[in-house]
Design an enzyme around this catalytic site. Structure first.
Site, mmCIF file in Angstrom:
data_model
loop_
_atom_site.group_PDB
_atom_site.id
_atom_site.type_symbol
_atom_site.label_atom_id
_atom_site.label_comp_id
_atom_site.label_asym_id
_atom_site.label_seq_id
_atom_site.Cartn_x
_atom_site.Cartn_y
_atom_site.Cartn_z
ATOM 1 N N ASP A 7 -47.873 -66.802 4.496
ATOM 2 C CA ASP A 7 -47.215 -66.959 5.795
ATOM 3 C C ASP A 7 -48.298 -66.785 6.858
ATOM 4 O O ASP A 7 -49.499 -66.749 6.540
ATOM 5 C CB ASP A 7 -46.028 -65.983 5.947
ATOM 6 C CG ASP A 7 -46.478 -64.532 6.143
ATOM 7 O OD1 ASP A 7 -47.690 -64.242 6.008
ATOM 8 O OD2 ASP A 7 -45.615 -63.686 6.427
ATOM 9 N N CYS A 64 -49.351 -62.445 2.481
ATOM 10 C CA CYS A 64 -48.593 -62.281 3.726
ATOM 11 C C CYS A 64 -49.220 -61.096 4.447
ATOM 12 O O CYS A 64 -50.350 -60.720 4.121
ATOM 13 C CB CYS A 64 -47.089 -62.143 3.481
ATOM 14 S SG CYS A 64 -46.546 -60.630 2.654
ATOM 15 N N THR A 66 -48.521 -57.796 4.530
ATOM 16 C CA THR A 66 -48.737 -56.664 3.616
ATOM 17 C C THR A 66 -48.895 -57.097 2.160
ATOM 18 O O THR A 66 -49.310 -56.303 1.320
ATOM 19 C CB THR A 66 -47.516 -55.723 3.657
ATOM 20 O OG1 THR A 66 -46.361 -56.493 3.297
ATOM 21 C CG2 THR A 66 -47.322 -55.113 5.035
ATOM 22 N N HIS A 97 -52.928 -56.741 -19.163
ATOM 23 C CA HIS A 97 -51.734 -56.104 -19.722
ATOM 24 C C HIS A 97 -50.426 -56.778 -19.340
ATOM 25 O O HIS A 97 -49.475 -56.731 -20.117
ATOM 26 C CB HIS A 97 -51.676 -54.636 -19.286
ATOM 27 C CG HIS A 97 -52.705 -53.784 -19.970
ATOM 28 N ND1 HIS A 97 -52.750 -52.412 -19.822
ATOM 29 C CD2 HIS A 97 -53.725 -54.107 -20.806
ATOM 30 C CE1 HIS A 97 -53.760 -51.918 -20.539
ATOM 31 N NE2 HIS A 97 -54.369 -52.933 -21.134
ATOM 32 N N HIS A 132 -49.014 -55.814 -25.683
ATOM 33 C CA HIS A 132 -48.586 -56.173 -24.327
ATOM 34 C C HIS A 132 -47.641 -57.374 -24.334
ATOM 35 O O HIS A 132 -46.786 -57.481 -23.465
ATOM 36 C CB HIS A 132 -49.805 -56.435 -23.448
ATOM 37 C CG HIS A 132 -50.706 -55.249 -23.392
ATOM 38 N ND1 HIS A 132 -50.326 -54.057 -22.809
ATOM 39 C CD2 HIS A 132 -51.940 -55.048 -23.910
ATOM 40 C CE1 HIS A 132 -51.302 -53.175 -22.948
ATOM 41 N NE2 HIS A 132 -52.284 -53.743 -23.617
HETATM 42 C C1 RB5 Z 1 -44.652 -61.050 9.070
HETATM 43 O O1 RB5 Z 1 -44.664 -60.490 10.336
HETATM 44 C C2 RB5 Z 1 -44.681 -59.971 8.004
HETATM 45 O O2 RB5 Z 1 -43.453 -59.326 7.979
HETATM 46 C C3 RB5 Z 1 -45.008 -60.565 6.670
HETATM 47 O O3 RB5 Z 1 -46.247 -61.199 6.725
HETATM 48 C C4 RB5 Z 1 -45.121 -59.589 5.515
HETATM 49 O O4 RB5 Z 1 -45.944 -58.526 5.823
HETATM 50 C C5 RB5 Z 1 -43.861 -59.196 4.892
HETATM 51 O O5 RB5 Z 1 -43.811 -58.446 3.892
#
Ligand code: RB5
Length: 146
Positions: A7, A64, A66, A97, A132
């Site tokens: 994203d 993304c 996080t 694994h 595994h």
């Molecule tokens: C987008 O703002 C953010 O929420 C997305 O990139 C991500 O971190 C979601 O888990």
């Protein structure tokens, strides 16, 4: 062929990963997003994971902000074992694994230097099999419960 997706929060990191794959001569398909405009990460998880499950691509790399949202979405796709990684040991052992077929990372949580090390070890480490495989089969059973 490696499937790439992100994203807006993972867009910059995906650009770095593309440069790295280019430098290694590793082929990839970029499923977007293609700008930093706000967008919805499940859409890109779907495109990348469908390409992996269909066999069009052998593995996927998703980013993304996080890495969490896109990994949650990826793991909803049947046949996907997506690993959210932010350390070298995990990126290596999720191949050995878990036979993970998608790695997820956070563009806002780790820097490109580390991320490229994670991609490198993830793409170059084989599944160990043996005991595994039995555990992977149990994951598949859970997936098939419906
Ligand atoms: C987008 O703002 C953010 O929420 C997305 O990139 C991500 O971190 C979601 O888990």
């Amino acid at each position: 062929m490696i499937a790439l997706g992100s994203d807006h929060g993972g867009f910059a990191l995906k650009q770095e990963i593309k440069k790295f794959l280019d430098s290694r001569g590793i082929e990839y398909k970029d499923f977007g997003t293609y700008t930093e405009e706000s967008c919805d990460y499940p859409q890109y998880a779907k495109l990348v994971c469908d390409a992996v499950v269909s066999g069009e691509c052998e593995k996927g790399v998703l980013c993304c902000g996080t890495g969490i949202g896109i990994s949650i979405a990826a793991n909803k796709v049947k046949g996907i074992r997506a690993a959210l990684c932010s350390d070298y040991f995990s990126a290596k052992y999720t191949r050995l694994h878990n036979d993970a077929n998608v790695i997820c990372m956070g563009g806002r949580t780790i820097g490109p230097g580390l991320a490229l090390e994670l991609v490198d070890v993830f793409l170059s480490t084989p599944f160990e099999g043996g005991r595994h495989q039995r555990r992977i089969d149990q994951i598949t059973e859970l997936e098939n419960r419906g």
